[in-house]
Design a protein around this motif. Structure first.
Motif, PDB file in Angstrom:
ATOM      1  N   ARG A  55       0.826  -1.208   0.000  1.00 55.38           N
ATOM      2  CA  ARG A  55       0.000   0.000   0.000  1.00 55.38           C
ATOM      3  C   ARG A  55       0.862   1.261   0.000  1.00 55.38           C
ATOM      4  NH1 ARG A  55      -2.677  -1.550   3.925  1.00 55.38           N
ATOM      5  NH2 ARG A  55      -4.436  -2.441   2.797  1.00 55.38           N
ATOM      6  N   SER A  56       2.005   1.223   0.708  1.00 57.68           N
ATOM      7  CA  SER A  56       2.839   2.418   0.867  1.00 57.68           C
ATOM      8  C   SER A  56       3.406   2.936  -0.454  1.00 57.68           C
ATOM      9  CB  SER A  56       3.978   2.146   1.846  1.00 57.68           C
ATOM     10  OG  SER A  56       4.961   1.305   1.263  1.00 57.68           O
ATOM     11  N   TYR A  57       3.583   2.079  -1.445  1.00 56.05           N
ATOM     12  CA  TYR A  57       4.092   2.557  -2.741  1.00 56.05           C
ATOM     13  C   TYR A  57       3.076   2.389  -3.862  1.00 56.05           C
ATOM     14  CZ  TYR A  57       5.084  -2.301  -4.094  1.00 56.05           C
ATOM     15  OH  TYR A  57       4.968  -3.626  -4.402  1.00 56.05           O
ATOM     16  N   LEU A  58       2.239   1.377  -3.766  1.00 58.93           N
ATOM     17  CA  LEU A  58       1.353   1.032  -4.881  1.00 58.93           C
ATOM     18  C   LEU A  58       0.289   2.089  -5.147  1.00 58.93           C
ATOM     19  CD1 LEU A  58       0.855  -1.379  -6.870  1.00 58.93           C
ATOM     20  CD2 LEU A  58      -0.942  -2.084  -5.297  1.00 58.93           C
ATOM     21  N   LEU A  59      -0.292   2.639  -4.100  1.00 56.31           N
ATOM     22  CA  LEU A  59      -1.414   3.549  -4.303  1.00 56.31           C
ATOM     23  C   LEU A  59      -0.985   4.918  -4.816  1.00 56.31           C
ATOM     24  CD1 LEU A  59      -3.705   2.558  -1.314  1.00 56.31           C
ATOM     25  CD2 LEU A  59      -3.697   1.696  -3.658  1.00 56.31           C
ATOM     26  N   ASP A  60       0.282   5.262  -4.660  1.00 57.31           N
ATOM     27  CA  ASP A  60       0.781   6.533  -5.185  1.00 57.31           C
ATOM     28  C   ASP A  60       1.407   6.393  -6.569  1.00 57.31           C
ATOM     29  OD1 ASP A  60       0.054   7.976  -2.938  1.00 57.31           O
ATOM     30  OD2 ASP A  60       1.970   7.635  -1.949  1.00 57.31           O
ATOM     31  N   ASN A  61       2.136   5.301  -6.774  1.00 58.51           N
ATOM     32  CA  ASN A  61       2.956   5.176  -7.982  1.00 58.51           C
ATOM     33  C   ASN A  61       2.822   3.834  -8.687  1.00 58.51           C
ATOM     34  OD1 ASN A  61       4.467   7.738  -7.633  1.00 58.51           O
ATOM     35  ND2 ASN A  61       5.097   6.734  -5.742  1.00 58.51           N
ATOM     36  N   GLY A  62       1.887   3.006  -8.272  1.00 56.27           N
ATOM     37  CA  GLY A  62       1.808   1.657  -8.803  1.00 56.27           C
ATOM     38  C   GLY A  62       0.743   1.460  -9.861  1.00 56.27           C
ATOM     39  N   PHE A  63       1.031   0.478 -10.689  1.00 58.43           N
ATOM     40  CA  PHE A  63       0.133   0.110 -11.776  1.00 58.43           C
ATOM     41  C   PHE A  63      -0.025  -1.401 -11.778  1.00 58.43           C
ATOM     42  CE2 PHE A  63       2.126   4.052 -12.757  1.00 58.43           C
ATOM     43  CZ  PHE A  63       1.106   4.823 -13.287  1.00 58.43           C
TER      44      PHE A  63
END
Length: 199
Positions: A55-63
């Motif tokens: 969640r810490s990286y996926l929701l801002d920069n993840g696809f």
């Protein structure tokens, strides 16, 4: 950013990740990186990834990459990055974080990175059913084409030197070594910073 691309006669969709994708992506990353562990190569954190880490990286920069039926079969994260060369060091700056490596490329100079419009790519993973079938390459090609069209200068990433097959795979995708990390202990793997400049 969302777009479609073809793979083995199917139209796949790369779209921004949402909260409902977190658990699926956590499992996909663990499974994809377990291939290396099963081969005796230490890959560390991806095997211990939790939903909170995802969640810490996926929701801002993840696809996520989905089949026509919506099933997630791949993931990749991208974020804006800046490359700086100072003396014998090369750094990647992203989200206020600076990772520094020993500069080892004779091809580039500081002025080559006057543009700050690079993309840092991380956590590329594909479903094990599609591993070694070309899906990773198609994701890289599709992301590269899309980012180039959006004005990006290139893609930067890092990988562990002890994953020789993966290091060579990135080279075949047009990536060149910019630098190596300085491990703080003899047990730390050497991380390689790699760059693919768009033509």
């Amino acid at each position: 950013m969302a777009f479609e691309f073809n793979f083995n006669g199917q139209t796949l969709r790369l779209r921004p990740a949402v909260e409902a994708d977190v658990s699926t992506v956590t499992q996909l990353v663990r499974s994809a990186y377990a291939i290396w562990s099963e081969a005796g190569i230490e890959v560390g954190s991806p095997l211990r990834q939790t939903d909170d880490i995802t969640r810490s990286y996926l929701l801002d920069n993840g696809f996520v990459v989905t089949l026509p039926n919506g099933q997630i079969i791949g993931t990749v994260s991208l974020e804006p990055a800046q490359i700086e060369i100072v003396g014998a060091d090369v750094s990647v700056v992203r989200r206020g974080k600076r990772d520094t490596y020993s500069f080892s490329s004779g091809k580039y100079k500081r002025e080559d990175f006057a543009s700050t419009n690079y993309v840092y790519l991380y956590r590329l993973a594909v479903d094990r059913k599609y591993a070694r079938g070309g899906l990773g390459r198609r994701i890289m090609d599709a992301v590269g084409a899309h980012m180039q069209a959006a004005g990006s200068q290139g893609i930067v990433l890092d990988t562990q030197r002890n994953t020789e097959w993966l290091y060579q795979w990135y080279q075949r995708q047009g990536f060149e070594t910019l630098g190596d990390s300085r491990p703080t202990s003899p047990h730390d793997p050497v991380t390689v910073l790699m760059l693919r400049v768009f033509q």
